[in-house]
Design a protein around this motif. Structure first.
Motif, PDB file in Angstrom:
ATOM      1  N   LEU A 154     -45.897 -14.559 -63.306  1.00  0.00           N
ATOM      2  CA  LEU A 154     -47.323 -14.229 -63.253  1.00  0.00           C
ATOM      3  C   LEU A 154     -47.653 -13.120 -64.235  1.00  0.00           C
ATOM      4  CD1 LEU A 154     -47.953 -14.339 -59.385  1.00  0.00           C
ATOM      5  CD2 LEU A 154     -48.938 -15.881 -61.081  1.00  0.00           C
ATOM      6  N   GLN A 155     -46.776 -12.125 -64.334  1.00  0.00           N
ATOM      7  CA  GLN A 155     -47.000 -11.025 -65.282  1.00  0.00           C
ATOM      8  C   GLN A 155     -46.910 -11.517 -66.724  1.00  0.00           C
ATOM      9  OE1 GLN A 155     -47.858  -7.927 -64.552  1.00  0.00           O
ATOM     10  NE2 GLN A 155     -47.687  -8.086 -62.350  1.00  0.00           N
ATOM     11  N   SER A 156     -46.044 -12.506 -66.956  1.00  0.00           N
ATOM     12  CA  SER A 156     -45.838 -13.017 -68.315  1.00  0.00           C
ATOM     13  C   SER A 156     -46.963 -13.944 -68.756  1.00  0.00           C
ATOM     14  CB  SER A 156     -44.499 -13.758 -68.403  1.00  0.00           C
ATOM     15  OG  SER A 156     -43.424 -12.893 -68.070  1.00  0.00           O
ATOM     16  N   PHE A 157     -47.344 -14.873 -67.895  1.00  0.00           N
ATOM     17  CA  PHE A 157     -48.393 -15.839 -68.244  1.00  0.00           C
ATOM     18  C   PHE A 157     -49.791 -15.233 -68.196  1.00  0.00           C
ATOM     19  CE2 PHE A 157     -45.123 -19.063 -67.501  1.00  0.00           C
ATOM     20  CZ  PHE A 157     -45.462 -20.035 -68.423  1.00  0.00           C
ATOM     21  N   LYS A 158     -49.944 -14.165 -67.398  1.00  0.00           N
ATOM     22  CA  LYS A 158     -51.247 -13.501 -67.240  1.00  0.00           C
ATOM     23  C   LYS A 158     -52.375 -14.514 -66.991  1.00  0.00           C
ATOM     24  CE  LYS A 158     -50.087  -9.458 -70.076  1.00  0.00           C
ATOM     25  NZ  LYS A 158     -49.836  -8.600 -68.913  1.00  0.00           N
ATOM     26  N   PRO A 159     -52.283 -15.254 -65.885  1.00  0.00           N
ATOM     27  CA  PRO A 159     -53.306 -16.278 -65.611  1.00  0.00           C
ATOM     28  C   PRO A 159     -54.685 -15.661 -65.396  1.00  0.00           C
ATOM     29  CG  PRO A 159     -51.940 -15.898 -63.677  1.00  0.00           C
ATOM     30  CD  PRO A 159     -51.296 -15.155 -64.799  1.00  0.00           C
ATOM     31  N   ALA A 160     -55.714 -16.414 -65.762  1.00  0.00           N
ATOM     32  CA  ALA A 160     -57.088 -15.940 -65.582  1.00  0.00           C
ATOM     33  C   ALA A 160     -57.509 -16.046 -64.126  1.00  0.00           C
ATOM     34  CB  ALA A 160     -58.030 -16.762 -66.459  1.00  0.00           C
ATOM     35  N   GLU A 161     -56.810 -16.888 -63.360  1.00  0.00           N
ATOM     36  CA  GLU A 161     -57.167 -17.093 -61.955  1.00  0.00           C
ATOM     37  C   GLU A 161     -55.926 -17.583 -61.223  1.00  0.00           C
ATOM     38  OE1 GLU A 161     -60.658 -19.503 -59.428  1.00  0.00           O
ATOM     39  OE2 GLU A 161     -60.461 -19.734 -61.603  1.00  0.00           O
ATOM     40  N   VAL A 162     -55.743 -17.098 -59.997  1.00  0.00           N
ATOM     41  CA  VAL A 162     -54.577 -17.485 -59.191  1.00  0.00           C
ATOM     42  C   VAL A 162     -55.051 -18.055 -57.858  1.00  0.00           C
ATOM     43  CG1 VAL A 162     -52.408 -16.737 -58.154  1.00  0.00           C
ATOM     44  CG2 VAL A 162     -53.219 -15.630 -60.243  1.00  0.00           C
ATOM     45  N   LEU A 163     -54.509 -19.227 -57.502  1.00  0.00           N
ATOM     46  CA  LEU A 163     -54.857 -19.898 -56.249  1.00  0.00           C
ATOM     47  C   LEU A 163     -53.732 -19.719 -55.243  1.00  0.00           C
ATOM     48  CD1 LEU A 163     -55.815 -23.338 -57.864  1.00  0.00           C
ATOM     49  CD2 LEU A 163     -57.374 -21.420 -57.451  1.00  0.00           C
ATOM     50  N   TYR A 164     -54.088 -19.560 -53.987  1.00  0.00           N
ATOM     51  CA  TYR A 164     -53.096 -19.582 -52.922  1.00  0.00           C
ATOM     52  C   TYR A 164     -53.786 -19.934 -51.599  1.00  0.00           C
ATOM     53  CZ  TYR A 164     -54.730 -14.788 -51.914  1.00  0.00           C
ATOM     54  OH  TYR A 164     -55.496 -13.686 -51.616  1.00  0.00           O
ATOM     55  N   PHE A 168     -54.813  -9.614 -59.836  1.00  0.00           N
ATOM     56  CA  PHE A 168     -55.260 -10.904 -60.370  1.00  0.00           C
ATOM     57  C   PHE A 168     -56.602 -11.311 -59.763  1.00  0.00           C
ATOM     58  CE2 PHE A 168     -50.561 -11.157 -60.446  1.00  0.00           C
ATOM     59  CZ  PHE A 168     -50.362 -11.333 -61.803  1.00  0.00           C
ATOM     60  N   TYR A 169     -57.355 -12.107 -60.530  1.00  0.00           N
ATOM     61  CA  TYR A 169     -58.538 -12.760 -59.973  1.00  0.00           C
ATOM     62  C   TYR A 169     -58.028 -13.932 -59.149  1.00  0.00           C
ATOM     63  CZ  TYR A 169     -62.925 -15.318 -59.593  1.00  0.00           C
ATOM     64  OH  TYR A 169     -64.030 -15.978 -59.108  1.00  0.00           O
ATOM     65  N   THR A 170     -58.338 -13.959 -57.857  1.00  0.00           N
ATOM     66  CA  THR A 170     -57.756 -14.964 -56.977  1.00  0.00           C
ATOM     67  C   THR A 170     -58.827 -15.795 -56.268  1.00  0.00           C
ATOM     68  OG1 THR A 170     -57.670 -13.386 -55.132  1.00  0.00           O
ATOM     69  CG2 THR A 170     -55.712 -13.556 -56.544  1.00  0.00           C
ATOM     70  N   TYR A 171     -58.378 -16.955 -55.771  1.00  0.00           N
ATOM     71  CA  TYR A 171     -59.240 -17.833 -54.977  1.00  0.00           C
ATOM     72  C   TYR A 171     -58.359 -18.505 -53.940  1.00  0.00           C
ATOM     73  CZ  TYR A 171     -62.886 -21.187 -53.774  1.00  0.00           C
ATOM     74  OH  TYR A 171     -63.835 -21.920 -53.096  1.00  0.00           O
ATOM     75  N   THR A 172     -58.812 -18.491 -52.698  1.00  0.00           N
ATOM     76  CA  THR A 172     -58.013 -19.080 -51.621  1.00  0.00           C
ATOM     77  C   THR A 172     -58.539 -20.461 -51.242  1.00  0.00           C
ATOM     78  OG1 THR A 172     -59.383 -17.980 -49.945  1.00  0.00           O
ATOM     79  CG2 THR A 172     -57.398 -16.820 -50.697  1.00  0.00           C
TER      80      THR A 172
END
Length: 868
Positions: free
Chosen positions: A167-177, A193-197
């Motif tokens: 996650l630190q390497s790819f630096k995603p613009a948005e993370v889902l869980y 991170f900017y996240t969305y559940t």
């Protein structure tokens, strides 16, 4: 009082119904030529976009907040909202208002979130825009990274630490869980991170398999090498579900899924990526390794180079394969130059082709795609003539897609407009009906001129002219001086102060013919362009493969360019454990030196047998940290397949690079500088292997002097005595007492960075030399930093006083008597019952430890020393 639905206007009722389905998004609601926002969305839009917030009537005796902007400004404003971290639902008119009575049907045609963006103004050329999904399962995690703008799709599975590193390497613009995992997610990954559940049912193996098999149109996932990675597959399925949930049903460009296997790449934890400043600098706008070595000429190449930097190779054959190509490009300068010219003209082929299934590609971009394919053909032609096996293999994998290339060049005009609705997209000679309609439309002006001349001759009105307006179309205008000459068959439509306007049956008939032709032309062009896009669909995968090959060539050419321009040399990669760098330089610092100033190069040798650990001492600002980092960076660059900033380098295959550099707090986590330091160091020690390279800088500085020395001492001994590993280690320190370790352990060697004293000045020579240093010149550095002269003078007085009391001397003597670890025996200094020890006991009992300063403690220790 709540307003009833019946009291709302039909438009607001429609808006409310759509907004209910997208409650967490800013709804851009198309009304005529504007996108409007209402209520809380209007407040957000007004604040973020800087547009006026107004009110409008909503039925009887009620008003709603309103903020809008012209529809043609959508890209600009959409970019600002998404960059501000908002989810945006774009609601368009699904019917032509001219053909509808009453309210126009509307619907959300696209949902744009930070991780789901294809708009060029939102995306950065040199960076991927990854959407990530994380599935936590006990102490393991599955992660997926998907870039809808390029079609790239990666999955991995492993420990929580591995997932965090990715996650630190790819630096995603948005993370889902999953919603139920919110506490666990924040505990492991924080809130950075900017996240969305999403609902828990989406994160299930059965559903994930189903959605992935449907996407790839296969019967299993074995062909992708991910079968069995249940947690990773679940994450991948969640990412695909999210794309469909955000109104992105057309995903034909996502044709592959790749596994990231930890053992395939040199491991660097997130601390190392930060400490070595690979992607980000600790200095604002400072250079990083990426900005220093990136001389790629295409966006695809820039994105791939970043991935190569974060995931260096561990396979010696693959590393040498890249090095061979770089060396070949250095020798074949004409080939390198010609390839680079083709790459510069390719543009972002990877993102262009991804716009085809998304229905986002415009006529001008289709022509850009054709021009990019021409460059692909040029590169393929060059590589086919090269007697190099790797490059020849790349040429074989490239496909010029000549069939579709010829069709685009044949059908699309050379300089088409951005919008199909502007016309002039399709060339003449492609469609007979289109050609005929164009002749009618284009000859219209000539025909109108003929009508004007004919009617002027018949009526004898010399000033007669034909014009057009939107109210009643084409008309004949007659000045008042000649209106008595107007025939009775003309129909008067408008009277002006100085003239009158008329229409004739012939004029109206031709007007209908011209207007009908223009509408049919636009409809036909849109149809033909849509057919061309459909014909492009089967070529998506080969074009994507072309883009990947072009990106790879771009990266290797970048390595060759750096080697020539900055005098980098080819490293010799071995299966051994030896690290020998001759005249090594720090690539980033070297590039930032003022003109005319050269970098002071140094040699470094580390091995498992004779010189496993180097204790590095020297003055502040002498270059210790630079030497540590350049050793790690040279090792890293070699594993990327790049030439390195050194005269020569023999580098044993390395599987992990660990660094602990600098001091930082984790205040939000309740951790002090020292706790952070110990956490990072513990992580290093617990994950070391025989092929690891360990870089430690100033360990133990976050606590008291004696604690710090004790911890640093024991860490060095532990690394030395690890029979299972013996990692190559560079340990920079200001604790000069550690120099004594060289006399006690066979594979520990002392080195220092040299300096020269001249009067009251210290000149840093920045050259590595054997032996330890006894001075830090901290007060000298304080003077250089601009400390007040009075403060510096007092510091020198205190230092002289401490030296006079021999505070430093006895410690140096004490450490000489520290032996290697032996069996633990509990002893007390008060076991002897002499008068001296009784006096010492009384002195210690009378000391108030809570009020004792460090200097007073050292003075008290000196007093006890004299008693002994």
């Amino acid at each position: 009082m709540a307003k009833s639905k019946s009291e709302e206007t039909p438009l607001m009722q429609q808006h409310k119904a759509i907004k209910t389905r997208y409650p967490d998004a800013v709804l851009l609601f198309r009304v005529g030529d504007f996108y409007e926002t209402f209520n809380e969305d209007a407040v957000i839009a007004s604040k973020v976009l800087g547009i006026v917030l107004t009110k409008r009537a909503n039925g009887s005796a009620s008003y709603v907040d309103l903020a809008g902007f012209p529809h043609h400004s959508l890209d600009t404003y959409l970019h600002k909202l998404v960059k501000a971290g908002y989810r945006v639902a774009v609601c368009d008119q699904l019917e032509d208002p001219k053909t509808v009575k009453g309210i126009v049907k509307r619907g959300v045609t696209e949902m744009v979130t930070p991780g789901v963006a294809v708009n060029d103004k939102i995306l950065e050329n040199a960076n991927n825009n990854f959407l990530a999904a994380v599935h936590l399962h006990d102490d393991a995690a599955g992660v997926a990274f998907l870039d809808i703008s390029t079609g790239e799709f990666f999955v991995a599975q492993g420990t929580i630490e591995y997932a965090d590193k990715l996650l630190q390497s790819f630096k995603p613009a948005e993370v889902l869980y999953a919603k139920q995992q919110q506490k666990n997610f924040r505990q492991h990954f924080g809130t950075k991170f900017y996240t969305y559940t999403m609902d828990e049912w989406i994160f299930t193996a059965t559903y994930a398999h189903e959605i992935l098999l449907k996407q790839f149109e296969t019967h299993s996932l074995k062909g992708f090498g991910v079968d069995g990675l249940t947690d990773a597959i679940i994450a991948a399925g969640a990412a695909l579900h999210y794309l469909r949930d955000t109104e992105h049903p057309h995903l034909q460009h996502i044709t592959n899924i790749q596994r990231i296997e930890q053992d395939d790449f040199l491991w660097m934890d997130r601390f190392t990526i930060r400490n070595l400043e690979l992607l980000g600098s600790s200095v604002e706008n400072g250079n990083t390794l990426l900005t220093t070595i990136d001389t790629t000429v295409s966006p695809m190449g820039a994105r791939l180079l970043k991935r190569w930097l974060i995931f260096p190779l561990r396979d010696i054959n693959q590393i040498n394969e890249r090095l061979d190509v770089v060396e070949y490009f250095i020798k074949e300068t004409d080939l390198a130059k010609n390839l680079s010219l083709h790459l510069k003209q390719t543009g972002d082929l990877e993102r262009l082709v991804s716009k085809i299934p998304l229905k986002k590609i415009n006529p001008r971009e289709v022509m850009s795609l054709a021009k990019a394919l021409q460059q692909v053909c040029g590169v393929k032609s060059l590589l086919e003539k090269v007697p190099h096996p790797y490059l020849a293999q790349l040429a074989m994998t490239m496909d010029g897609c000549n069939e579709i290339l010829d069709r685009i060049l044949r059908e699309v005009t050379e300089t088409p407009p951005i919008l199909v609705s502007k016309g002039e997209v399709i060339q003449m000679g492609i469609h007979t009906e289109l050609d005929n309609l164009r002749k009618i439309a284009r000859s219209g002006k000539d025909y109108l001129l003929q009508i004007q001349q004919k009617e002027s001759e018949i009526t004898g009105i010399p000033s007669l002219k034909i014009a057009f307006n939107n109210v009643f179309g084409y008309y004949l205008e007659v000045t008042n001086a000649h209106k008595n000459k107007v025939p009775e068959t003309w129909i008067r439509k408008q009277t002006l102060a100085n003239a009158e306007r008329y229409i004739t049956p012939e004029l109206k008939e031709y007007e209908e013919k011209i207007t009908g032709a223009e509408e049919k032309i636009l409809a036909l062009e849109a149809q033909l362009f849509e057919e061309l896009l459909s014909a492009l669909q089967p070529f998506i995968k080969p074009i994507q493969l072309n883009a990947q090959v072009m990106a790879r060539i771009d990266c290797l050419l970048s390595f060759a360019n750096n080697a020539v321009q900055f005098k980098y040399r080819r490293p010799h990669i071995t299966d051994g454990f030896h690290l020998d760098i001759r005249e090594g330089r720090h690539p980033v610092i070297e590039r930032g030196l003022p003109p005319g100033e050269s970098y002071v190069a140094n040699d470094i040798t580390l091995d498992k047998e004779k010189q496993q650990i180097i204790i590095l001492t020297g003055p502040n600002m002498s270059g210790k940290s630079a030497l540590l980092r350049q050793t790690a960076l040279i090792t890293l660059m070699a594993h990327m397949g790049s030439f390195v900033p050194a005269a020569a380098a023999e580098i044993g295959l390395t599987d992990k690079i660990f660094t602990r550099v600098g001091a930082s707090d984790n205040l939000s986590g309740g951790e002090s500088t020292f706790m952070v330091e110990m956490n990072e160091t513990a992580s290093i020690i617990n994950n070391i292997t025989p092929r690891s390279l360990v870089i430690l800088d100033e360990i133990g500085r976050g606590t008291s002097t004696y604690d710090g020395i004790s911890i640093a001492w024991s860490i060095v001994e532990y690394l030395h005595d690890m029979t299972s590993a013996r990692p190559k280690t560079l340990f920079a320190t200001h604790y000069h007492e550690l120099n004594e370790l060289e006399n006690k352990h066979a594979r520990i060697k002392n080195f220092h960075i040299t300096n020269k004293e001249s009067g009251n000045k210290v000149i840093f020579l920045r050259k590595l030399a054997p032996g330890g240093s006894r001075h830090s010149f901290g007060i000298h550095v304080a003077r250089m930093a601009g400390m007040p002269p009075k403060l510096i003078e007092r510091a020198n007085e205190v230092l002289a006083h401490l030296e006079e009391k021999q505070i430093g001397g006895p410690m140096q003597e004490q450490v000489k008597h520290i032996s290697a670890p032996a069996q633990k025996v509990q002893l007390s200094i008060f076991d002897a019952h002499s008068d001296t020890f009784k006096t010492i006991r009384e002195m210690l009992e009378n000391v108030d430890i809570n009020r004792l300063t460090p200097v007073e403690a050292l003075l008290k220790l000196s007093e006890i020393k004299h008693l002994l």
